[in-house]
Structures are given as structure tokens and as C-alpha cells.
Design a protein around this motif. Structure first.
Motif, PDB file in Angstrom:
ATOM      1  N   LYS A   1       0.868  -1.124   0.087  1.00 40.68           N
ATOM      2  CA  LYS A   1       0.142  -0.076   0.023  1.00 40.68           C
ATOM      3  C   LYS A   1       0.884   1.522   0.024  1.00 40.68           C
ATOM      4  O   LYS A   1       0.634   2.306  -0.651  1.00 40.68           O
ATOM      5  CB  LYS A   1      -0.800  -0.078   1.238  1.00 40.68           C
ATOM      6  N   LEU A   2       2.061   1.349   0.789  1.00 47.41           N
ATOM      7  CA  LEU A   2       3.106   2.244   0.703  1.00 47.41           C
ATOM      8  C   LEU A   2       3.385   2.763  -0.683  1.00 47.41           C
ATOM      9  O   LEU A   2       3.426   3.691  -1.161  1.00 47.41           O
ATOM     10  CB  LEU A   2       4.183   2.105   1.722  1.00 47.41           C
ATOM     11  N   GLU A   3       3.833   1.850  -1.423  1.00 50.54           N
ATOM     12  CA  GLU A   3       4.283   1.944  -2.845  1.00 50.54           C
ATOM     13  C   GLU A   3       3.231   2.371  -3.886  1.00 50.54           C
ATOM     14  O   GLU A   3       3.742   2.797  -4.882  1.00 50.54           O
ATOM     15  CB  GLU A   3       5.123   0.473  -3.137  1.00 50.54           C
ATOM     16  N   ARG A   4       1.989   2.230  -3.409  1.00 54.77           N
ATOM     17  CA  ARG A   4       0.827   2.527  -4.274  1.00 54.77           C
ATOM     18  C   ARG A   4       0.717   4.091  -4.140  1.00 54.77           C
ATOM     19  O   ARG A   4      -0.156   4.716  -4.740  1.00 54.77           O
ATOM     20  CB  ARG A   4      -0.309   1.774  -4.183  1.00 54.77           C
ATOM     21  N   THR A   5       1.308   4.776  -2.888  1.00 52.69           N
ATOM     22  CA  THR A   5       1.017   6.104  -2.781  1.00 52.69           C
ATOM     23  C   THR A   5       1.749   6.904  -3.616  1.00 52.69           C
ATOM     24  O   THR A   5       2.701   6.653  -4.315  1.00 52.69           O
ATOM     25  CB  THR A   5       1.499   6.413  -1.264  1.00 52.69           C
ATOM     26  N   ALA A   6       1.485   8.159  -3.806  1.00 55.57           N
ATOM     27  CA  ALA A   6       2.105   9.186  -4.632  1.00 55.57           C
ATOM     28  C   ALA A   6       3.338   9.415  -4.486  1.00 55.57           C
ATOM     29  O   ALA A   6       4.447   9.456  -5.198  1.00 55.57           O
ATOM     30  CB  ALA A   6       1.373  10.500  -4.829  1.00 55.57           C
ATOM     31  N   ALA A   7       3.867   9.602  -3.069  1.00 52.59           N
ATOM     32  CA  ALA A   7       5.349   9.842  -2.670  1.00 52.59           C
ATOM     33  C   ALA A   7       5.672   9.027  -1.409  1.00 52.59           C
ATOM     34  O   ALA A   7       5.267   9.436  -0.213  1.00 52.59           O
ATOM     35  CB  ALA A   7       5.601  11.421  -1.914  1.00 52.59           C
ATOM     36  N   PRO A   8       5.890   7.642  -1.670  1.00 55.79           N
ATOM     37  CA  PRO A   8       5.924   6.752  -0.525  1.00 55.79           C
ATOM     38  C   PRO A   8       7.259   7.312   0.550  1.00 55.79           C
ATOM     39  O   PRO A   8       8.199   7.838   0.108  1.00 55.79           O
ATOM     40  CB  PRO A   8       6.555   5.491  -1.213  1.00 55.79           C
ATOM     41  N   ASP A   9       7.090   7.047   1.630  1.00 52.09           N
ATOM     42  CA  ASP A   9       7.925   7.633   2.708  1.00 52.09           C
ATOM     43  C   ASP A   9       9.281   6.524   2.727  1.00 52.09           C
ATOM     44  O   ASP A   9       9.083   5.535   3.126  1.00 52.09           O
ATOM     45  CB  ASP A   9       7.375   7.480   4.045  1.00 52.09           C
ATOM     46  N   PRO A  10      10.442   6.999   2.420  1.00 51.23           N
ATOM     47  CA  PRO A  10      11.698   5.955   2.400  1.00 51.23           C
ATOM     48  C   PRO A  10      12.015   5.581   3.394  1.00 51.23           C
ATOM     49  O   PRO A  10      12.395   4.441   3.479  1.00 51.23           O
ATOM     50  CB  PRO A  10      12.902   6.944   1.650  1.00 51.23           C
ATOM     51  N   GLU A  11      11.750   6.181   4.824  1.00 49.16           N
ATOM     52  CA  GLU A  11      12.085   5.717   5.879  1.00 49.16           C
ATOM     53  C   GLU A  11      11.114   4.768   6.337  1.00 49.16           C
ATOM     54  O   GLU A  11      11.356   3.533   6.852  1.00 49.16           O
ATOM     55  CB  GLU A  11      12.030   6.768   6.900  1.00 49.16           C
ATOM     56  N   LEU A  12       9.769   4.754   6.382  1.00 52.25           N
ATOM     57  CA  LEU A  12       8.675   3.795   6.291  1.00 52.25           C
ATOM     58  C   LEU A  12       9.073   2.468   5.470  1.00 52.25           C
ATOM     59  O   LEU A  12       9.021   1.459   5.750  1.00 52.25           O
ATOM     60  CB  LEU A  12       7.471   4.453   6.250  1.00 52.25           C
ATOM     61  N   LYS A  13       9.382   2.742   4.341  1.00 52.63           N
ATOM     62  CA  LYS A  13       9.597   1.662   3.263  1.00 52.63           C
ATOM     63  C   LYS A  13      10.835   0.813   3.835  1.00 52.63           C
ATOM     64  O   LYS A  13      10.781  -0.616   3.902  1.00 52.63           O
ATOM     65  CB  LYS A  13       9.784   2.277   1.882  1.00 52.63           C
ATOM     66  N   ALA A  14      12.047   1.574   3.999  1.00 57.19           N
ATOM     67  CA  ALA A  14      13.070   0.796   4.674  1.00 57.19           C
ATOM     68  C   ALA A  14      12.785  -0.032   5.845  1.00 57.19           C
ATOM     69  O   ALA A  14      13.284  -1.210   6.113  1.00 57.19           O
ATOM     70  CB  ALA A  14      14.181   1.639   4.971  1.00 57.19           C
ATOM     71  N   ARG A  15      11.982   0.668   6.770  1.00 56.26           N
ATOM     72  CA  ARG A  15      11.794  -0.062   8.144  1.00 56.26           C
ATOM     73  C   ARG A  15      10.758  -1.232   7.986  1.00 56.26           C
ATOM     74  O   ARG A  15      11.039  -2.458   8.531  1.00 56.26           O
ATOM     75  CB  ARG A  15      10.926   0.851   9.160  1.00 56.26           C
ATOM     76  N   LEU A  16       9.917  -1.121   6.802  1.00 55.26           N
ATOM     77  CA  LEU A  16       8.993  -2.473   6.529  1.00 55.26           C
ATOM     78  C   LEU A  16       9.674  -3.465   5.898  1.00 55.26           C
ATOM     79  O   LEU A  16       9.505  -4.516   6.299  1.00 55.26           O
ATOM     80  CB  LEU A  16       7.815  -1.656   5.453  1.00 55.26           C
ATOM     81  N   GLN A  17      10.798  -3.289   5.104  1.00 52.43           N
ATOM     82  CA  GLN A  17      11.585  -4.238   4.499  1.00 52.43           C
ATOM     83  C   GLN A  17      12.237  -4.947   5.438  1.00 52.43           C
ATOM     84  O   GLN A  17      12.401  -6.111   5.172  1.00 52.43           O
ATOM     85  CB  GLN A  17      12.292  -3.452   3.345  1.00 52.43           C
ATOM     86  N   GLU A  18      12.883  -4.174   6.279  1.00 57.55           N
ATOM     87  CA  GLU A  18      13.477  -4.747   7.522  1.00 57.55           C
ATOM     88  C   GLU A  18      12.729  -5.689   8.269  1.00 57.55           C
ATOM     89  O   GLU A  18      13.238  -6.636   8.685  1.00 57.55           O
ATOM     90  CB  GLU A  18      14.368  -3.634   8.290  1.00 57.55           C
ATOM     91  N   LYS A  19      11.604  -5.227   8.356  1.00 56.98           N
ATOM     92  CA  LYS A  19      10.620  -5.990   9.192  1.00 56.98           C
ATOM     93  C   LYS A  19      10.137  -7.390   8.592  1.00 56.98           C
ATOM     94  O   LYS A  19      10.290  -8.454   9.353  1.00 56.98           O
ATOM     95  CB  LYS A  19       9.440  -5.265   9.828  1.00 56.98           C
ATOM     96  N   ILE A  20       9.900  -7.211   7.243  1.00 54.91           N
ATOM     97  CA  ILE A  20       9.690  -8.413   6.447  1.00 54.91           C
ATOM     98  C   ILE A  20      10.941  -9.515   6.525  1.00 54.91           C
ATOM     99  O   ILE A  20      10.769 -10.753   6.606  1.00 54.91           O
ATOM    100  CB  ILE A  20       9.362  -8.165   4.929  1.00 54.91           C
ATOM    101  N   ILE A  21      12.209  -8.935   6.534  1.00 50.25           N
ATOM    102  CA  ILE A  21      13.222  -9.868   6.465  1.00 50.25           C
ATOM    103  C   ILE A  21      13.274 -10.614   7.892  1.00 50.25           C
ATOM    104  O   ILE A  21      13.671 -11.769   8.214  1.00 50.25           O
ATOM    105  CB  ILE A  21      14.605  -9.128   6.301  1.00 50.25           C
ATOM    106  N   LYS A  22      13.167  -9.840   8.974  1.00 49.28           N
ATOM    107  CA  LYS A  22      13.038 -10.136  10.572  1.00 49.28           C
ATOM    108  C   LYS A  22      12.200 -11.287  10.634  1.00 49.28           C
ATOM    109  O   LYS A  22      12.376 -12.408  11.383  1.00 49.28           O
ATOM    110  CB  LYS A  22      13.065  -9.324  11.489  1.00 49.28           C
ATOM    111  N   VAL A  23      10.783 -11.091  10.293  1.00 48.65           N
ATOM    112  CA  VAL A  23       9.908 -11.841  10.466  1.00 48.65           C
ATOM    113  C   VAL A  23       9.799 -13.285   9.576  1.00 48.65           C
ATOM    114  O   VAL A  23       9.751 -14.483   9.982  1.00 48.65           O
ATOM    115  CB  VAL A  23       8.355 -11.306  10.178  1.00 48.65           C
TER     116      VAL A  23
END
Length: 422
Positions: free
Chosen positions: A42-64
Motif C-alpha cells: 500500500k505504501l508503494e501505491r502512494t504518490a510519494a512513498p516515505d523512504p524511511e517507512l519503506k526501509a523499516r517495513l523491508q527490514e521487518k519483513i526480513i526479520k519476520v
């Protein structure tokens, strides 16, 4: 079938991230992974994705994914010790597909290959004697450390069987009979590939038009994850006309109504369940959750307390009641319930859910009950939930400080800071 713990949160990436955090803390890693991936999508579908949030989510996906891989490995090790080699092998493969940790990959590959070797050797030894030389240990069909993955089709079959193995026997048998499109759709659904899942599952439903099919439940789940609520609701309402005892359908419909704040419709739905289901744990949980989400935690508390009074102890009801006590700021009651849950687990030698340990420890800590027992709980939690170890060790440090043990307080504060700064 879906767990009754599953609840769909709001539509924003942050809401999905928060839900993922809750599920991760409770060790529901597969569901946490789906929430984090939905947040990222959903973040990537927004007009201007927050890069900090994107990096945090990618890190959490790896951790989980790593947590899920280690969970599969622990289960596989237990199955191996118990002599269930085929089940262990399938779980090792699942873990391999998830982890990116080279050390864990190497360990899993070796276990998987050794199991393959043992299976081949057992087959060879069962064959009649002939002129061929015997099958020796030196004939190992691989080199240690060299990665050899199964063919794609074989891997999918093993993964599918492993996923079905966790289902009730009648559901498992049905899922295994639905054909290739269902298998592909079910695997896609469990990987979080919801668009592909809807295509395959729709085809599977057309191929298996029986009124007692479970396929609509899985297709509705895929629709829900794509926010296609109308299509999911239509599927589930049609299913309940033929299968009024299908409890998961009531749960999924409640989730749709909760998402739309249509709490009156959820209450009406739960009032329509067949008489033989009205006293089930699942229906009590759904009724209480509906009231809780509608902003009436006091009524939810009454529902849960009635169940415990009428039917005795049930951990799922107790957990829901404890959460309700917390929402009502009845913290002593919540603390007592979490303590009772731990006692019940100890009495039957069952593993205590880290979520229960953490809530009990935190409620004690926040109320100033800084005892050695709470300190030991945090030390145990640091081993069980390493991603939160920095917070646990900081609390250990503060308990030591309250006891006047400045040396240990300083040592654990340093450990906490070292972990936090990694």
C-alpha cells in the motif's frame, strides 16, 4: 482454515505495520509477514512513498521471515527427534525458502540432504538382493556445503502438503483433492501473492462446484487482502446458505463488517448462527470482539466472564478478557489473568506464549512490582524474542538498580545499549 486471531486492521500502511508488530510479538510470524507485506504494497501505491517507512517495513519483513524459518526449524528438529522424518524434511524445505541467513541455510541444507540420503538408503535396503554393489555411506549423493534444491514442482508439492498437514483431517483431505489450480492458489495465498491467488482459486472453484467445498473460504480470504470486500461478502453469504455450520465464514464476514464499522450487521450475523454453535468458544470470541470494536468493552467483558463462569477455564477467552481489562484500565485484573494463564501452562508442561509473559511482566513492571521473578521473565524473553532484547535488558537493568545492585544494573544497561546500537 483461518485462525480466529486474524483481524484485518485499517487501510493505511502504518495501521498494517502496527498490526504486524502485534502479531510478531505474539509469535504469529506468518500473519505478521502478510501484514508487513500489505503495508509495503500500500505504501508503494502512494504518490510519494516515505523512504524511511519503506526501509523499516523491508527490514521487518526480513526479520519476520527469519523468525518463521527458525520456528519451522525448531518444529522440524522436534519431529526428527520423534522419528517423523518426512514431516521434518518438509519443514526444513519451508525454512530454507524463507531464510537469507547463510549459517542457517547451510545447517538446513545439510539436515535436508542427510534426510534424503537416509530415505534413499532405507529404500535401497528394502529392495531384493541382486548383483549390484550394496548402498554404502560413502556413496553420499551430494557434497556437504553444496546447495541442491528440489525441482520446482517437487518443492511446491512438499510445501503444499506441509501447509495442509496443519489442518483438520477432513479439511486436509479435501484440499488435497481439489487439483492443481487450488494448490497453486493456496500456495500463492500463503506467500501473500493475493492477485495470483484469486485467479487460481477462482479456477479451482469452477472445477469443484460442490456446495460443501472449502474453496470459497480461501478465495474470500484473498479478496479480503485485496480490499475487495463486496466480492468476499457475496462468496461467504452464499457459502453459509449451504454450510451454515462453517464457523470460519462467520469470522471472515465479521472482519468485513468490522472493517466497515457495521457492528450492528456483525451482531445480527452472530445472532443467526445455528443453535449448536451458539455456545462455542469461537462465537463467544466474535461476539466479544464485536462489542469491543463497537466501543463497548464493558459489554465485551460481561460476555467473556459469562463464558468462564458457565464453562470454566479457556485460554482464548481469558486472553480476550485480559485485553478488555487493559482497555478498561483494570490493570490488576488483567495482570491476575496473565498470571493464571502462565500457571495453567506450567501445570500441563506446555510452552508459555511469550506474549503472555511480556504482558504480565510489563504490567508488574509498570506498577512497581520489580521482583526477581519479573527480572527472570525478562531474561527469558530476551532469549525467546531477540528482536526486543534491548528493551528487556533495559528493564532488567532498572530492576537491579531498584534492588541496589549497581554493578549488574550497569552491566545490563551496557548490553541493552550495545544491542540497540547494532
Amino acid at each position: 482454515m483461518m485462525s480466529f486471531f486474524k483481524k484485518f486492521s485499517g487501510k493505511t500502511p502504518l495501521a498494517h505495520e502496527h498490526r504486524g508488530d502485534e502479531l510478531f510479538t505474539a509469535n504469529f510470524w506468518g500473519k505478521a509477514k502478510i501484514e508487513y507485506e500489505r503495508a509495503l504494497e500500500k505504501l508503494e501505491r502512494t504518490a510519494a512513498p516515505d523512504p524511511e517507512l519503506k526501509a523499516r517495513l523491508q527490514e521487518k519483513i526480513i526479520k519476520v521471515k527469519e523468525a518463521l524459518a527458525r520456528s519451522h526449524k525448531r518444529s522440524a528438529d522436534d519431529m526428527l527427534d520423534a522419528g517423523f522424518h518426512d514431516d521434518a524434511r518438509e519443514l526444513y524445505i519451508l525454512a530454507l525458502e524463507l531464510t537469507e541467513d547463510p549459517a542457517l541455510q547451510s545447517e538446513l541444507e545439510e539436515k535436508h540432504k542427510l534426510l534424503d540420503f537416509q530415505m534413499n538408503k532405507s529404500i535401497a535396503e528394502s529392495l531384493p538382493d541382486d548383483d549390484d554393489p550394496p548402498f554404502e555411506d560413502d556413496d553420499l549423493p551430494f557434497e556437504i556445503g553444496r546447495s541442491e534444491y528440489p525441482q520446482q514442482g517437487e518443492g511446491e508439492d512438499e510445501t503444499f502438503r506441509a501447509l495442509c498437514g496443519a489442518l483438520p483431517e477432513d479439511v486436509q483431505n479435501a484440499y488435497l483433492s481439489y487439483g492443481a489450480n487450488f494448490k497453486k492458489g493456496y500456495l500463492a495465498l500463503n506467500r501473500g501473492e493475493f492477485s495470483a491467488a484469486t485467479d487460481y482459486l477462482s479456477s479451482a472453484m469452477a472445477e469443484n462446484p460442490s456446495a460443501d467445498s472449502f474453496i470459497p473460504l480461501e478465495l474470500a480470504t484473498a479478496y479480503l487482502n485485496l480490499d475487495r470486500y463486496t466480492e468476499a461478502r457475496q462468496l461467504l453469504e452464499a457459502l453459509l446458505k449451504d454450510q451454515p455450520q462453517a464457523l470460519p465464514a462467520y469470522q471472515l464476514l465479521c472482519e468485513i463488517f468490522w472493517e466497515k464499522n457495521a457492528f450492528d450487521r456483525a451482531e445480527a450475523l452472530l445472532g443467526s448462527v445455528p443453535e449448536e454453535l451458539t455456545e462455542s468458544v469461537a462465537v463467544y470470541v466474535l461476539k466479544g470482539e464485536t462489542l469491543f470494536r463497537a466501543g463497548d468493552p464493558t459489554a465485551a467483558k460481561t460476555i467473556y466472564q459469562k463464558f468462564l463462569k458457565d464453562y470454566g477455564w479457556n485460554e482464548r477467552i481469558a486472553r480476550a478478557l485480559a485485553t478488555t481489562h487493559e482497555a478498561l484500565n483494570e490493570l490488576a485484573n488483567a495482570r491476575n489473568l496473565y498470571r493464571e494463564m502462565m500457571a495453567q501452562c506450567r501445570s500441563c508442561h506446555a510452552r508459555i506464549d511469550p506474549f503472555i509473559k511480556e504482558r504480565y511482566a510489563d504490567l508488574c513492571f509498570d506498577s512497581g512490582m520489580l521482583s526477581t521473578d519479573i527480572l527472570e521473565l525478562y531474561l527469558a524473553l530476551a532469549q525467546e524474542v531477540p528482536d526486543k532484547a534491548a528493551d528487556y535488558y533495559e528493564k532488567v537493568s532498572r530492576i537491579y538498580a531498584a534492588e541496589g545492585n549497581s554493578k549488574e544494573a550497569g552491566r545490563f544497561r551496557a548490553i541493552s545499549e550495545k544491542i540497540a546500537n547494532k
